[in-house]
Design an enzyme around this catalytic site. Sequence first.
Site, mmCIF file in Angstrom:
data_model
loop_
_atom_site.group_PDB
_atom_site.id
_atom_site.type_symbol
_atom_site.label_atom_id
_atom_site.label_comp_id
_atom_site.label_asym_id
_atom_site.label_seq_id
_atom_site.Cartn_x
_atom_site.Cartn_y
_atom_site.Cartn_z
ATOM 1 N N SER A 1 0.813 -1.208 0.000
ATOM 2 C CA SER A 1 0.000 0.000 0.000
ATOM 3 C C SER A 1 0.852 1.265 0.000
ATOM 4 C CB SER A 1 -0.926 -0.014 1.224
ATOM 5 O OG SER A 1 -1.626 1.196 1.335
ATOM 6 N N ASP B 1 3.937 -3.525 10.562
ATOM 7 C CA ASP B 1 4.622 -3.314 11.844
ATOM 8 C C ASP B 1 5.096 -4.620 12.463
ATOM 9 O OD1 ASP B 1 4.218 -0.556 11.815
ATOM 10 O OD2 ASP B 1 2.337 -0.676 12.933
ATOM 11 N N HIS C 1 5.811 4.818 10.499
ATOM 12 C CA HIS C 1 5.092 4.700 11.769
ATOM 13 C C HIS C 1 6.120 4.333 12.815
ATOM 14 C CE1 HIS C 1 2.091 3.928 14.746
ATOM 15 N NE2 HIS C 1 2.067 2.620 14.616
#
Length: 339
Positions: free
Chosen positions: A27, A83, A108
């Site tokens: 993405s 993650d 992130h």
Amino acid sequence: MAKMYYEKDCDLGKLDGKIVAIIGYGSQGHAHAQNLRDSGVNVIIGLRRGGNSWPVAEKDGFSVMTVPEATQKADVIMILINDEAQADMYKKDIEPNLTAGKAIAFAHGFNIRYQQIKPPADVDVFMAAPKGPGHTVRSQYTAGKGVPCLVAIEQNATGKAYDIALAYIAGIGGARAGILETTMNEETETDLFGEQAVLCGGVVDLMRCGFETLVEAGYAPENAYFECIHELKLIIDLINKGGVAAMNYSISDTAEFGEYVSGPRVLPYEQTKANMKAVLNDIQDGTFAGRWIAENKNGRTFFNSKRANLAKHPMEVVGKQLREQMLWKNDSDLDTAST
């Protein structure tokens, strides 16, 4: 007021002569890679050999190699896989190939905040975090616009981390909209809280409760879906454009009056806020992170059972059936690229 940066504050030339490795081509990965390339940056892709994304990235014209090879070649390494997969890949494929002066980047801060990844002291560490999904990062860029981004510097070993981070964000189009300075700790904690308490956890449970209440009272599931789920996007679009005031200006006075008298009944302010503080405490003290890390190490049984149960819920079944009958059923605005 937090510091903001714009195109005038960024120098794409700081990436001249440097190789940027995008680790992952899902993405966010495909958007970062394509935007950077279109901005004149030398981009390579690092992937797991044999993965589904390898031929996709090759078809898009990129030089694709394994993650260790990409890490060795690159000056800037942006990790854009999930993650929960980052720490193992970092320890196995990235850390052994880092050398002094390189930069490692994240979209992130989870693995830095909870110390799942501990970069060596002689590399720069920064965050470049678009506040939107990958397909929007790409579509806004190609339209000459950009998605707002967050920037954070965790380590400035070379003294040039800010220059590189701002150049990177300019390269993906973020400087066209605005870049907000933050820290990786603050981004991680506020992002997790927003997802859990409002955007995902809160909204999904609110929609589910509304849908079930109407259906259990004898109303048609299709009507319940439209009123409690489908129209939510229309409301959020109004808020996104002009705040709650814009929404209230656009809806009927009847709806606005209902907002004032019934909202607090559905979400009692003091109790809801107390519950939200408990959620935030779990994020701040590492309870949530520990639970998510353990969940991934133990086969994801809780996660998978919840996902399976949600897929069978009537609001999902009815929604799918309705979307298949509507004229907007062929809209391809959903970001489904794999990582």
